[in-house]
Design an enzyme around this catalytic site. Sequence first.
Site, PDB file in Angstrom:
ATOM      1  N   LYS A  73       0.852  -1.200   0.000  1.00  0.00           N
ATOM      2  CA  LYS A  73       0.000   0.000   0.000  1.00  0.00           C
ATOM      3  C   LYS A  73       0.880   1.238   0.000  1.00  0.00           C
ATOM      4  O   LYS A  73       1.858   1.313   0.764  1.00  0.00           O
ATOM      5  CB  LYS A  73      -0.895  -0.030   1.246  1.00  0.00           C
ATOM      6  CG  LYS A  73      -1.923   1.083   1.337  1.00  0.00           C
ATOM      7  CD  LYS A  73      -2.739   0.953   2.628  1.00  0.00           C
ATOM      8  CE  LYS A  73      -3.863   1.964   2.711  1.00  0.00           C
ATOM      9  NZ  LYS A  73      -4.647   1.844   3.967  1.00  0.00           N
ATOM     10  N   SER A 148      -9.675   1.765   2.980  1.00  0.00           N
ATOM     11  CA  SER A 148      -8.835   2.518   2.077  1.00  0.00           C
ATOM     12  C   SER A 148      -7.810   1.678   1.318  1.00  0.00           C
ATOM     13  O   SER A 148      -7.333   2.108   0.270  1.00  0.00           O
ATOM     14  CB  SER A 148      -8.100   3.607   2.860  1.00  0.00           C
ATOM     15  OG  SER A 148      -7.214   3.016   3.794  1.00  0.00           O
ATOM     16  N   SER A 172      -9.723  -0.482   7.234  1.00  0.00           N
ATOM     17  CA  SER A 172      -9.174  -0.402   5.874  1.00  0.00           C
ATOM     18  C   SER A 172      -8.531  -1.661   5.321  1.00  0.00           C
ATOM     19  O   SER A 172      -8.166  -1.687   4.150  1.00  0.00           O
ATOM     20  CB  SER A 172      -8.144   0.718   5.793  1.00  0.00           C
ATOM     21  OG  SER A 172      -8.819   1.926   5.598  1.00  0.00           O
TER      22      SER A 172
END
Length: 483
Positions: A73, A148, A172
Amino acid sequence: MIKELHNKLETKQISTVELARQYLAQIDKLDPRVRAYLKVTSDLALKQASMIDKKIASGEEVSVLAGIPAAVKDIIATAGVTTTAASRILENYVPPFDATVIKQLKAKDFVMLGKTNLDEFAHGASTENSSFWPTHNPWDLERVPGGSSGGSAAAVSAGMAAYALGTDTGGSIRQPASFCGIVGFKPTYGRCSRYGLLAMTSSTDVPGFFTSSVEDAAIVLAALAGVDPRDATTLPVSVPDYLKAVRDPKIKGLRIGLPQEYFIPGMDREVEQAVRKAITDLERQGAVVKEVSLPYSKYGVAVYYVVTPSEVSSNLGRYDGIRYGLSYHDQADNLFDVYQKTRGAGFGPEAKRRIMIGTFALSSGYYDAYYKKAQQVRSLIIRDFEHVFAEVDVLMVPTSPGAAFKIGEKANDPLAMYLEDVFLVPASLAGLPAISIPCGFTSKKLPIGMQIIGPQLGEEKILEAAAFYEGLTDWHKTKPPIS
Ligand code: GLN
């Protein structure tokens, strides 16, 4: 899957370079439609892979993660590779250091395929708040992958990474894992180091990961768990053998709590049915199911959306146009002007919204009514969990009230987006470990996720329960139509 790949590498059925090439080819084929990656680091991946091939060729013993291609990420600092947090303000930021989780994986000879998309600074539940583009769900390209960490989830789901790192501040990892039909793991706060995670809400941020099986989750957790002198909140406790927990999982006598507050009117009926059926299946296998209550959970979203913006307003203060990334200092008349121009252009609408709400909640005169009150209710939420974990071993609940929604469906309604987090934020506020595993599909063929929450440092318990359930079903073996 990680073990199978490891065996193939060890027995030289495939080379590390060939394996990396296979994943890069899958990215070439699918990512123009999924858009999971902000940056694909092909050269780096092949360089890392060829070094590992040399090690294997020389007979050196390598770790189970050696040569397994992973995605990261883009909110996790990677030395020499841009780390943007999907924000314009950090568009060109190249960290001079690695996050601890990256260092740990490098020590295990991992291969990094690239950096994945997210909601800007991890604020969101769909990746639509990315300043670059939204990621698409591999199960239905018109839908969000969740957020997210949506890019990491979509990458693993579509076979564009063997596993992927994410972060979970208020869901997330768990929510995108459920939307994409894979396993998502959020460790206890303090079990893994936050050093090098671009801070969102420092009191709930944790690094975690996406895998395609529970066994893989145990393997990755074993690599990342432990104390870190660079993160004073990591817990100085020994790391158990997580693989043992999944090797021969047992369910007999496991006390499963069913909190009534997590089965609410208005939630998707198919989701509720799938999760209830999963729990009944476990009961048939010998688990003991008990109704419990977490009465303060209903304030979770309200508390989270005071605590998070407050910490965000403080943490984003470092992006001042002077020290990092985007800067308008040469076009400004004075210091205030530098701030205004840089942040005006650099932050997207959701980051600005959170900075404003947080600044308000922390301001003198309002602090007691908002921030302090939220922290008091947070203590009550924590106490609720302490009470139920005196009676049960784990909690089993839906990960999200619904399956993946359409891109654009909630984008202009921040409150609807915040409500996505209703089953996720209580565990975050209490710092508890949780996993999301596939437990079915809706009639539209969208994955459904079940969340298993454990007490502090209860990672082994949730892994064991998850591994047992996975062994009963084939949900995790079904691949999205796109791959
Ligand atoms: N959806 C939540 C939020 O917008 C969770 C985000 C996260 O865990 N990073 O804050």
